[in-house]
Design a protein around this motif. Structure first.
Motif, PDB file in Angstrom:
ATOM      1  N   GLU A 265       0.827  -1.208   0.000  1.00 25.33           N
ATOM      2  CA  GLU A 265       0.000   0.000   0.000  1.00 25.33           C
ATOM      3  C   GLU A 265       0.863   1.261   0.000  1.00 25.33           C
ATOM      4  O   GLU A 265       0.500   2.278  -0.605  1.00 25.33           O
ATOM      5  N   ARG A 269       0.529   4.855  -2.222  1.00 26.92           N
ATOM      6  CA  ARG A 269       0.497   6.204  -1.651  1.00 26.92           C
ATOM      7  C   ARG A 269       1.644   7.063  -2.189  1.00 26.92           C
ATOM      8  O   ARG A 269       1.484   8.255  -2.443  1.00 26.92           O
ATOM      9  N   LEU A 289      -7.826   3.620  -2.397  1.00 29.30           N
ATOM     10  CA  LEU A 289      -6.957   2.452  -2.281  1.00 29.30           C
ATOM     11  C   LEU A 289      -7.857   1.227  -2.197  1.00 29.30           C
ATOM     12  O   LEU A 289      -8.458   0.940  -1.167  1.00 29.30           O
ATOM     13  N   LYS A 291      -8.591  -2.617  -2.197  1.00 31.98           N
ATOM     14  CA  LYS A 291      -7.939  -3.871  -1.863  1.00 31.98           C
ATOM     15  C   LYS A 291      -8.540  -5.022  -2.671  1.00 31.98           C
ATOM     16  O   LYS A 291      -9.762  -5.130  -2.804  1.00 31.98           O
ATOM     17  N   THR A 296      -3.146  -3.840  -3.874  1.00 35.05           N
ATOM     18  CA  THR A 296      -3.801  -2.552  -3.630  1.00 35.05           C
ATOM     19  C   THR A 296      -3.826  -1.773  -4.935  1.00 35.05           C
ATOM     20  O   THR A 296      -2.762  -1.474  -5.511  1.00 35.05           O
TER      21      THR A 296
END
Length: 328
Positions: A265, A269, A289, A291, A296
């Motif tokens: 993740e 970002r 985001l 899943k 991700t």
């Protein structure tokens, strides 16, 4: 589109061809040192003997008025000789200069080929012609495709024209145009060099760029032709306008753009942080985001329509990132 043709003279940048033969290189070296007369002495006999790189360089010299008296007609003659031998950069510049000099009909075949090679200014001109039905048959799908590619390259006039086209071209044709633009981008390959760069077959040395002088007086460039009553024409200012903002986020929009899929993740970002720093206005969208098992997916939205999502992707791809419209 009013004022649109005269705008091509401003901000057009050209560079001399890098050499293939040693004597051509001697001329390029002299040019880089500011000894334009020596460069011309090296190139002229080679150009007269039929060397296409020397012919192209002579065309550039006569266009810019360095080492010789500026003479656009002579520049066109040298470009034409190099073009006849398959020199693609000469053909690109030949079409652009002929168009700026008023021979729009004669220039169009050269510009159409240049536009398919990815030359942004040629894409802008041909896209405008296809939209208005001037010089070529009207084709709004192809017009939107070419204008999208020119806008994605950073040509400010094309971005403004694309925004104006949105007011006239139906959404289904815009979607087709964006799909065509994506195919053009994929088919272009990595060997394309713009009209102001050295030929692909040349050595990497190059001569510094110089601004193309205006080919018509300012008053002529700002005069607006009377619009044809049957053809809606977006209004384009004579001065270079600012690049338009990205499509606005829509709270009720059912679309997003997907920017990548990551095993960590933190990487998703990090990509969002980089892109919001590179693509102006992207930070106005919400990052998602999503899943999916150990993966991700980074998405941004919400976006009102698939056309807006595709347009946003064009801007993101121009920044060097992957992007795909996605129904949320």
């Amino acid at each position: 589109m009013k004022h649109i043709w005269g705008m091509m003279a401003a901000g057009a940048w050209l560079a001399l061809s890098a050499p293939v033969l040693a004597d051509v290189k001697t001329g390029v070296d002299a040019w880089q040192q500011g000894d334009y007369a020596k460069a011309i002495r090296e190139w002229r006999p080679l150009a007269q003997a039929g060397d296409p790189d020397a012919q192209f360089n002579m065309g550039q010299a006569y266009k810019l008025g360095r080492g010789v008296q500026a003479d656009l007609s002579t520049a066109i003659d040298w470009y034409r000789k190099a073009t006849a031998q398959g020199h693609l950069r000469a053909e690109d510049n030949l079409g652009l200069l002929m168009f700026q000099q008023g021979d729009r009909a004669g220039a169009m075949s050269y510009l159409q080929r240049a536009s398919m090679r990815g030359e942004p200014r040629a894409q802008y001109i041909v896209g405008t012609a296809l939209f208005n039905g001037d010089l070529v048959g009207k084709d709004w799908v192809r017009a939107y495709a070419l204008m999208s590619r020119a806008a994605a390259s950073g040509l400010a006039q094309a971005s403004t024209s694309l925004t104006q086209m949105d007011k006239y071209i139906p959404e289904d044709q815009r979607r087709q145009g964006l799909a065509m633009a994506a195919n053009m981008d994929q088919g272009k390959g990595a060997t394309f060099a713009a009209a102001d760069q050295a030929p692909v077959r040349a050595a990497p040395a190059s001569v510094p760029t110089a601004q193309l002088p205006a080919s018509t007086p300012p008053a002529a460039r700002t005069a607006a032709p009377a619009p044809k009553p049957a053809t809606p024409r977006p209004q384009v200012a004579a001065a270079t306008p600012p690049r338009p903002a990205l499509p606005r986020p829509s709270a009720s929009g059912g679309w997003r753009v997907q920017l990548g899929a990551f095993g960590a993740e933190a990487n998703a970002r990090a990509l969002w942080s980089r892109l919001t720093g590179k693509v102006s206005g992207l930070s106005a969208y919400q990052p998602f985001l999503v899943k999916a098992g150990a993966v991700t997916r980074l998405q941004a939205g919400p976006i009102a329509s698939s056309a807006d999502a595709s347009r946003l992707c064009i801007r993101i791809k121009a920044a060097g990132a992957d992007c795909m419209p996605k129904k949320s």
